[in-house]
Write a protein that holds these residues in place. Structure first.
Motif, short mmCIF file in Angstrom:
data_model
loop_
_atom_site.label_atom_id
_atom_site.label_comp_id
_atom_site.label_asym_id
_atom_site.label_seq_id
_atom_site.Cartn_x
_atom_site.Cartn_y
_atom_site.Cartn_z
N PHE A 114 0.82 -1.21 0.00
CA PHE A 114 0.00 0.00 0.00
C PHE A 114 0.86 1.26 0.00
N GLN A 115 0.33 2.31 -0.61
CA GLN A 115 1.07 3.57 -0.76
C GLN A 115 1.14 4.34 0.56
N LEU A 120 -4.08 3.29 5.36
CA LEU A 120 -4.42 1.88 5.55
C LEU A 120 -4.83 1.61 7.00
N VAL A 121 -4.15 2.25 7.94
CA VAL A 121 -4.51 2.10 9.36
C VAL A 121 -5.97 2.51 9.57
N LEU A 170 -9.25 0.87 -0.15
CA LEU A 170 -8.26 -0.21 -0.29
C LEU A 170 -7.71 -0.24 -1.71
N TYR A 171 -8.61 -0.20 -2.67
CA TYR A 171 -8.17 -0.26 -4.07
C TYR A 171 -7.31 0.95 -4.43
N ASN A 176 0.90 1.02 -7.24
CA ASN A 176 0.66 0.84 -8.68
C ASN A 176 1.44 -0.34 -9.25
N THR A 177 2.38 -0.86 -8.48
CA THR A 177 3.15 -2.02 -8.92
C THR A 177 2.40 -3.34 -8.67
#
Length: 300
Positions: A114-115, A120-121, A170-171, A176-177
């Protein structure tokens, strides 16, 4: 200091009448105001006022037209909620399937993919709350059987509890990798990861309006979906101008584009047309609708 006192329904009716709103005996106004709050309806009569300071209504403004707008908006939200549900279930399915195969069933907890860790948290916190509230048997059984496992249940269990807003976050937050990010975008006909996140964020916002019964008619929308210059599937010919993104129409187009992938033989256009026919006093331009929107390839 704000010192206004609460009005009785009789006082509310008198104020509307004094301000020039036409109320007929057949309008059943007391019934409506006892079930729909004054300020909820105010969003629908606001454009009918010619003097926004003194709240004076334009000539021939009718309470019956206010109720018609309110009813149109309610039915529009129900229609869009149905459309968004299909898109949401498809997105959930693709996230679970592709990422669980590319990475593992706990990919959504792995910060390496994740970026933004802080984002995300926040998303994981929301997912945890959704899982804790769940009464589904498969969640209860998982917790009972695997109580020593400190992880969330696997994606195919956890993400079934997850809101569209959390799914879209999430998406969008995936690096991007991550191959699946492009795979999902391609399956939705949006080519790559550049475009789909903004579409999903826009639709998630509209879903929240629908879920909380908020007004969609004549609302300035905050989302700004990035549009493809040459989409692989049917799209609109007329490129919207920047100020038009605040209206609902372009967001409806994004929904229709995705829905055409998820459910190719859908009746979204017909149901929209039926709504405008049912409520002829509704101005489609308040939603940003084009004069000949039905003739666009997207909507055929």
């Amino acid at each position: 200091m704000y010192d206004k006192k609460a009005f009785t329904i009789t006082q509310q009716i008198q104020q509307l009448t004094d301000r020039g709103l036409i109320i007929r005996e057949s309008d059943n106004v007391e019934h409506y105001l006892s079930h729909i709050s004054y300020y909820r309806l105010a969003g629908y009569w606001w454009p009918m006022q010619q003097d926004k300071i003194n709240h004076a209504f334009k000539p021939n403004s009718k309470f019956s037209d206010v109720i018609a707008l309110y009813s149109f908006d309610r039915e529009l939200r129900i229609l869009l909620f149905d459309v968004i549900e299909k898109i949401e279930i498809s997105l959930r399915t693709k996230l679970i399937y592709h990422l669980s195969h590319e990475i593992d069933p706990w990919w959504f907890q792995n910060f390496d993919f994740f970026q933004s860790a802080p984002d995300l948290v926040k998303t994981l916190s929301a997912i945890e709350e959704e899982i804790d509230r769940s009464k589904d048997t498969f969640i209860k059984e998982h917790k009972k059987k695997h109580k020593d496992d400190g992880r969330f249940p696997p994606a195919w269990k956890s993400l079934e509890q997850t809101s569209f807003g959390s799914l879209s976050k999430l998406y969008g937050n995936l690096k991007n990798t991550v191959s699946s990010k492009n795979t999902i975008a391609q399956e939705f006909g949006t080519v790559n990861h550049t475009y789909l996140p903004s579409w999903l964020q826009s639709i998630a916002q509209i879903r929240n309006y629908c879920a909380h019964h908020s007004r969609l008619w004549n609302r300035n929308l905050p989302g700004r979906p990035k549009l493809l210059s040459n989409p692989p599937h049917r799209w609109i010919q007329e490129v919207p101008k920047e100020h038009e993104f605040q209206f609902l129409y372009i967001h409806l187009c994004c929904m229709k584009y995705l829905l055409n992938i998820v459910q190719p033989y859908n009746h979204f256009r017909e149901k929209l047309e039926e709504l405008f026919v049912k409520y002829p006093n509704v101005d489609p331009k308040a939603l940003g609708m084009k004069e000949s929107w039905q003739q666009e390839e997207l909507w055929k």
